[in-house]
Motif scaffolding. Sequence first.
Motif, short mmCIF file in Angstrom:
data_model
loop_
_atom_site.label_atom_id
_atom_site.label_comp_id
_atom_site.label_asym_id
_atom_site.label_seq_id
_atom_site.Cartn_x
_atom_site.Cartn_y
_atom_site.Cartn_z
N ARG A 66 2.84 6.06 7.00
CA ARG A 66 2.77 5.15 8.14
C ARG A 66 3.42 3.82 7.75
N ASP A 78 4.93 7.79 10.88
CA ASP A 78 4.15 7.07 11.88
C ASP A 78 4.60 5.62 11.88
N ALA A 111 1.85 -5.38 13.77
CA ALA A 111 0.85 -5.22 12.70
C ALA A 111 1.22 -6.16 11.55
N GLU A 137 -6.13 -1.19 7.78
CA GLU A 137 -5.60 0.17 7.62
C GLU A 137 -5.78 0.58 6.18
N VAL A 163 4.39 1.87 13.39
CA VAL A 163 3.44 1.01 14.09
C VAL A 163 4.00 -0.41 14.14
N THR A 164 4.01 -1.02 15.32
CA THR A 164 4.49 -2.39 15.48
C THR A 164 3.32 -3.34 15.73
N THR A 222 2.36 7.01 16.96
CA THR A 222 1.16 6.64 16.22
C THR A 222 0.21 7.83 16.19
N LEU A 226 3.92 -0.17 8.83
CA LEU A 226 3.36 -1.26 9.61
C LEU A 226 4.39 -2.38 9.70
#
Length: 422
Positions: free
Chosen positions: A33, A126, A131, A153, A128-129, A2, A35
């Motif tokens: 990124r 990037d 989310a 975001e 991201v979990t 991240t 999510l």
Amino acid sequence: MTTSAKPDVLIVGGGIGGLSAAFALAREGLRVRVLEQAGAFGEVGAGLQIAPNCTRILDDYGLLDEAKSLGVLPRSMVMRDALDGDELTRLDLADLERRYGFPYMVIHRSDLHGIFLRACRRAGVDLVTDARATGYENTASGARVLLAGGRAEEARIVIAADGLHSVARRLLADDEPVSSSYVAYRAAIPIERVGREVDLSEVSVHIGPRCHFVQYGLRGGEMLNQVAVFQSPKALAGEADWGTPDELDGAFAAACEEVRQGIPLMWRDRWWRMFDRDPIMTWVHGNIALLGDAAHPPLQYMAQGAIMAIEDGWVLARHVAARRAADGTVDWPGALAAYEAVRPEHCRRVLLTARDWGELWHLDGLPRLQRNAILRARDVHDYSFIDWIYGPTALTPEEEPPMFTPIPLDSVQTDLSAAGAG
């Protein structure tokens, strides 16, 4: 991984479609990124069929050799009648590769997902979990994703790869998933547990009245993948609890011995009800774009669901590359408009053709016999019905002419009518 830096692109959904799009865009030098609503990146399910229109992209990404090492390259695809077991038609997959330049492959869904996950990590995406997206908004400088728990975001562009029940799709269409009344049972099991001889050099499809059965090898022949699909009488009757194991057994009770031997091996603690959605031709809302099943969830009869999602990301990245200036800025309105000009019509055709193929596979009575006669009469080297899907047409930017003229599906229906008249 991240970072706190604002990305160029936010992708909602860490499945095969979301990760493949993330990798495609990261290759173009964008900050991306992803999510993912789950606590970890992963996939459930069993096998996938990856046709030349997808292995072509894997090759372009430099990922085809890795995929080959994890998958299986079958020699043929064989269609049989599910009641008597007789062969109806086949595809020589070596000949198919010569025609289209790339192989037909089968691979475990989790293995393909892992290939893209590792590629994203190498590319600096990037990831991201935890989310979960609850809403989407356009902003003056881009778009925003609203997340459970009150977070948000932002990025210049948001790509919604959030699946069949997409939250972002509500911005573009007031529709709901369409139930086919069919349900799928799956199994991916070690080959030593099968207990019968299975030809792992072929992808085998048995088609029968209101049901079909698919099997092929996975992981270098160490596993057998099976899929059993049938129409649920409970679904047709409007019952809430439909697709249960007793219906599975009943649906295949009259099938040939080879199919019946496979049914006890199916996973019985879970099943997949088969839904799609009616096609929509608008996928872009300001700085928010749909991708994969959020835009075009199909029924499975053409084995193109994951492939279409991978194609989406490839095409979008191609248009980004074509519209990126020397200083790195992207003409995003132009790129998104080009993406929307290329993909919806092709995916509309896949969705509707999949519905028609499902009807064709599941015929009963005289129509079944007519279908079988037509399939037996097919020249095994006739590719007119798949040129439009396996060739590069689906990937062709709108300014280039297509290489193949699609064959209308109603020609198949006309053939069936003609056979009946005889």
